[in-house]
Design a protein around this motif. Structure first.
Motif, PDB file in Angstrom:
ATOM      1  N   VAL A   1     -12.141  18.745   6.959  1.00 44.67           N
ATOM      2  CA  VAL A   1     -13.330  18.681   6.095  1.00 44.67           C
ATOM      3  C   VAL A   1     -12.963  18.138   4.717  1.00 44.67           C
ATOM      4  CG1 VAL A   1     -15.112  20.043   4.936  1.00 44.67           C
ATOM      5  CG2 VAL A   1     -14.509  20.536   7.314  1.00 44.67           C
ATOM      6  N   ALA A   2     -11.870  18.623   4.155  1.00 45.25           N
ATOM      7  CA  ALA A   2     -11.447  18.170   2.827  1.00 45.25           C
ATOM      8  C   ALA A   2     -11.123  16.684   2.821  1.00 45.25           C
ATOM      9  CB  ALA A   2     -10.239  18.979   2.364  1.00 45.25           C
TER      10      ALA A   2
ATOM     11  N   ARG B   1     -13.475  16.750  -0.962  1.00 46.18           N
ATOM     12  CA  ARG B   1     -13.804  17.859  -1.862  1.00 46.18           C
ATOM     13  C   ARG B   1     -12.984  19.070  -1.443  1.00 46.18           C
ATOM     14  NH1 ARG B   1     -17.442  21.404   0.620  1.00 46.18           N
ATOM     15  NH2 ARG B   1     -18.367  20.620   2.539  1.00 46.18           N
ATOM     16  N   GLN B   2     -12.655  19.900  -2.430  1.00 51.66           N
ATOM     17  CA  GLN B   2     -11.852  21.076  -2.135  1.00 51.66           C
ATOM     18  C   GLN B   2     -12.600  22.005  -1.189  1.00 51.66           C
ATOM     19  OE1 GLN B   2      -9.605  22.694  -5.378  1.00 51.66           O
ATOM     20  NE2 GLN B   2      -9.931  24.808  -4.731  1.00 51.66           N
TER      21      GLN B   2
ATOM     22  N   VAL C   1      -6.621  26.887   1.561  1.00 56.71           N
ATOM     23  CA  VAL C   1      -7.297  26.091   0.542  1.00 56.71           C
ATOM     24  C   VAL C   1      -6.811  24.662   0.724  1.00 56.71           C
ATOM     25  CG1 VAL C   1      -7.684  25.723  -1.911  1.00 56.71           C
ATOM     26  CG2 VAL C   1      -7.375  28.049  -1.043  1.00 56.71           C
ATOM     27  N   ALA C   2      -7.737  23.736   0.968  1.00 53.67           N
ATOM     28  CA  ALA C   2      -7.401  22.327   1.174  1.00 53.67           C
ATOM     29  C   ALA C   2      -7.914  21.522  -0.006  1.00 53.67           C
ATOM     30  CB  ALA C   2      -8.011  21.813   2.479  1.00 53.67           C
ATOM     31  N   VAL C   3      -7.003  20.860  -0.706  1.00 53.78           N
ATOM     32  CA  VAL C   3      -7.339  20.164  -1.945  1.00 53.78           C
ATOM     33  C   VAL C   3      -7.055  18.669  -1.805  1.00 53.78           C
ATOM     34  CG1 VAL C   3      -6.995  20.087  -4.445  1.00 53.78           C
ATOM     35  CG2 VAL C   3      -6.654  22.243  -3.200  1.00 53.78           C
ATOM     36  N   PRO C   4      -8.078  17.820  -1.826  1.00 49.46           N
ATOM     37  CA  PRO C   4      -7.845  16.379  -1.753  1.00 49.46           C
ATOM     38  C   PRO C   4      -7.595  15.794  -3.129  1.00 49.46           C
ATOM     39  CG  PRO C   4     -10.195  16.810  -1.677  1.00 49.46           C
ATOM     40  CD  PRO C   4      -9.502  18.162  -1.788  1.00 49.46           C
TER      41      PRO C   4
ATOM     42  N   GLN D   1     -18.662  21.707  -4.424  1.00 49.79           N
ATOM     43  CA  GLN D   1     -18.807  22.239  -3.071  1.00 49.79           C
ATOM     44  C   GLN D   1     -20.258  22.588  -2.780  1.00 49.79           C
ATOM     45  OE1 GLN D   1     -16.024  25.521  -3.165  1.00 49.79           O
ATOM     46  NE2 GLN D   1     -14.455  24.349  -2.120  1.00 49.79           N
ATOM     47  N   HIS D   2     -20.922  23.213  -3.739  1.00 45.38           N
ATOM     48  CA  HIS D   2     -22.305  23.647  -3.544  1.00 45.38           C
ATOM     49  C   HIS D   2     -23.222  22.454  -3.265  1.00 45.38           C
ATOM     50  CE1 HIS D   2     -25.858  26.156  -3.983  1.00 45.38           C
ATOM     51  NE2 HIS D   2     -26.352  25.280  -4.837  1.00 45.38           N
ATOM     52  N   ALA D   3     -22.962  21.332  -3.931  1.00 44.10           N
ATOM     53  CA  ALA D   3     -23.813  20.146  -3.770  1.00 44.10           C
ATOM     54  C   ALA D   3     -23.246  19.157  -2.765  1.00 44.10           C
ATOM     55  CB  ALA D   3     -24.000  19.463  -5.120  1.00 44.10           C
ATOM     56  N   ASN D   4     -22.061  19.466  -2.197  1.00 41.48           N
ATOM     57  CA  ASN D   4     -21.419  18.566  -1.245  1.00 41.48           C
ATOM     58  C   ASN D   4     -21.178  17.183  -1.863  1.00 41.48           C
ATOM     59  OD1 ASN D   4     -20.216  17.924   1.203  1.00 41.48           O
ATOM     60  ND2 ASN D   4     -22.120  17.206   2.112  1.00 41.48           N
ATOM     61  N   VAL D   5     -20.644  17.197  -3.090  1.00 41.16           N
ATOM     62  CA  VAL D   5     -20.340  15.971  -3.826  1.00 41.16           C
ATOM     63  C   VAL D   5     -18.859  15.993  -4.194  1.00 41.16           C
ATOM     64  CG1 VAL D   5     -20.837  14.610  -5.889  1.00 41.16           C
ATOM     65  CG2 VAL D   5     -22.680  15.859  -4.760  1.00 41.16           C
ATOM     66  N   LYS D   6     -18.213  14.857  -4.168  1.00 38.31           N
ATOM     67  CA  LYS D   6     -16.792  14.791  -4.485  1.00 38.31           C
ATOM     68  C   LYS D   6     -16.518  15.308  -5.894  1.00 38.31           C
ATOM     69  CE  LYS D   6     -15.977  10.743  -1.534  1.00 38.31           C
ATOM     70  NZ  LYS D   6     -15.593   9.317  -1.495  1.00 38.31           N
ATOM     71  N   LEU D   7     -15.428  16.036  -6.039  1.00 37.38           N
ATOM     72  CA  LEU D   7     -15.057  16.595  -7.334  1.00 37.38           C
ATOM     73  C   LEU D   7     -14.878  15.500  -8.371  1.00 37.38           C
ATOM     74  CD1 LEU D   7     -14.123  18.883  -9.201  1.00 37.38           C
ATOM     75  CD2 LEU D   7     -11.840  18.650  -8.208  1.00 37.38           C
ATOM     76  N   ARG D   8     -14.217  14.414  -7.993  1.00 33.59           N
ATOM     77  CA  ARG D   8     -13.970  13.343  -8.959  1.00 33.59           C
ATOM     78  C   ARG D   8     -15.278  12.738  -9.457  1.00 33.59           C
ATOM     79  NH1 ARG D   8     -11.663   8.910  -4.612  1.00 33.59           N
ATOM     80  NH2 ARG D   8     -13.634   7.871  -4.185  1.00 33.59           N
ATOM     81  N   ASP D   9     -16.304  12.687  -8.569  1.00 30.30           N
ATOM     82  CA  ASP D   9     -17.593  12.134  -8.973  1.00 30.30           C
ATOM     83  C   ASP D   9     -18.325  13.073  -9.920  1.00 30.30           C
ATOM     84  OD1 ASP D   9     -17.266   9.809  -7.508  1.00 30.30           O
ATOM     85  OD2 ASP D   9     -18.252  10.602  -5.725  1.00 30.30           O
TER      86      ASP D   9
END
Length: 232
Positions: free
Chosen positions: A63-64, A69-70, A81-84, A175-183
C-alpha cells in the motif's frame, strides 16, 4: 566506484541496524525499491516479512509503495510502519519498521529522524551501482524532503510541538485524505507562503486534493481548532 558502493552498503546496514536497536520491540527493518519490488536491504526478520507481502501482493508495504503515503498495519502478529521516500517520478523507496506493539509516538519519532538518512544512503548505493536512480532523481528526492521540512516548520510555528509530532500530524492528514505526504507538504508551503523557496527549479504542482487538505489543515492550525493529531 566499488569502494564507494561498499561504503554505502555498510553505512546503509549500520543505519538500519541502529534504527532497529533504538526502537523498542523492533524485530526487523527492511528497505525496498519501487517499481519492481526490488528488496534492497533487510535487518532481522524484515526480509521474510517484506517478501511475504510482496508474494501476496498486499500489506502495508504494498500500500505504501502504491499510494506513496505512510501506512501502518499488521503482518501476522507484528505491527509495521511503512514509510515511502520519493526518488522522483519513477517510484519510492519504502522503509518498513516492524514492531511487537502498535506504533507509539516515540516509535514514529525515531523513524522520522532516521528515515531521511537511510533513504539518502540507499540512493548512494543505487546510484553507485548504476541501477534505477539517476542524478536528477536524487535532486528531486532532496527537493521533496526540503518541502516536508518546511511544512513541519510551519506546523511547529502555528502549534507549538516537537518535530516528530509535527511530522505525525502531516502524515495523519495525508493518510486521512489518501494524498501523498510530499504533495500535502508542498501544498501547505504554497498555501501559506504563496511560493517555494527554490521556485527557479522545475516543480510539479500538487493535485487539487492536496491543496484542499493543506487549506483545511492550515485553517485548523491558525484558529486553534486542531487540538491533537488524531483530530485531523
Amino acid at each position: 566506484m566499488n569502494s564507494q558502493l561498499n561504503f554505502g552498503d555498510e553505512l546503509l546496514t549500520r543505519l538500519m541496524t541502529h534504527l532497529c536497536a533504538q526502537t523498542e520491540g523492533c524485530p526487523g527493518v527492511g528497505l525496498s525499491v519501487w517499481p519492481g519490488a526490488h528488496r534492497l536491504r533487510s535487518v532481522g526478520a524484515a526480509g521474510e516479512l517484506d517478501q511475504a507481502q510482496l508474494d501476496a501482493g498486499e500489506g502495508p508495504l504494498v500500500v505504501a509503495s502504491r499510494d506513496e503515503r505512510q501506512t501502518s498495519g499488521q503482518v501476522g502478529d507484528l505491527h509495521v510502519v511503512a514509510v515511502p521516500g520519493s526518488w522522483g517520478d519513477s517510484g519510492p523507496v519504502v522503509l518498513t519498521v516492524y514492531l511487537d506493539h502498535p506504533p507509539r509516538l516515540a516509535d514514529l519519532k525515531a523513524i522520522e529522524e532516521m528515515e531521511p538518512l537511510i533513504a539518502t544512503a540507499a540512493s548512494v548505493v543505487e546510484f553507485c551501482a548504476g541501477e534505477i536512480l539517476r542524478a536528477d532523481q536524487m535532486v528531486k528526492m532532496v527537493q521533496h524532503r526540503r518541502y516536508i521540512e518546511q511544512a513541519k516548520g510551519l506546523v511547529m510555528g502555528a502549534r507549538p510541538s516537537a518535530p516528530g509530532e509535527a511530522f505525525e500530524l502531516l502524515v495523519r492528514a495525508s493518510q486521512h485524505a489518501n494524498v501523498k505526504l510530499r504533495d500535502v507538504a508542498t501544498a501547505l508551503v504554497l498555501v501559506v507562503g504563496g511560493s517555494l523557496e527554490d521556485s527557479a527549479e522545475e516543480v510539479i504542482e500538487p493535485p487539487p486534493p492536496a491543496f484542499a487538505v493543506a487549506r483545511k489543515l492550515w485553517e485548523a492550525l491558525r484558529t486553534g481548532a486542531l487540538k491533537n493529531p488524531d483530530e485531523e
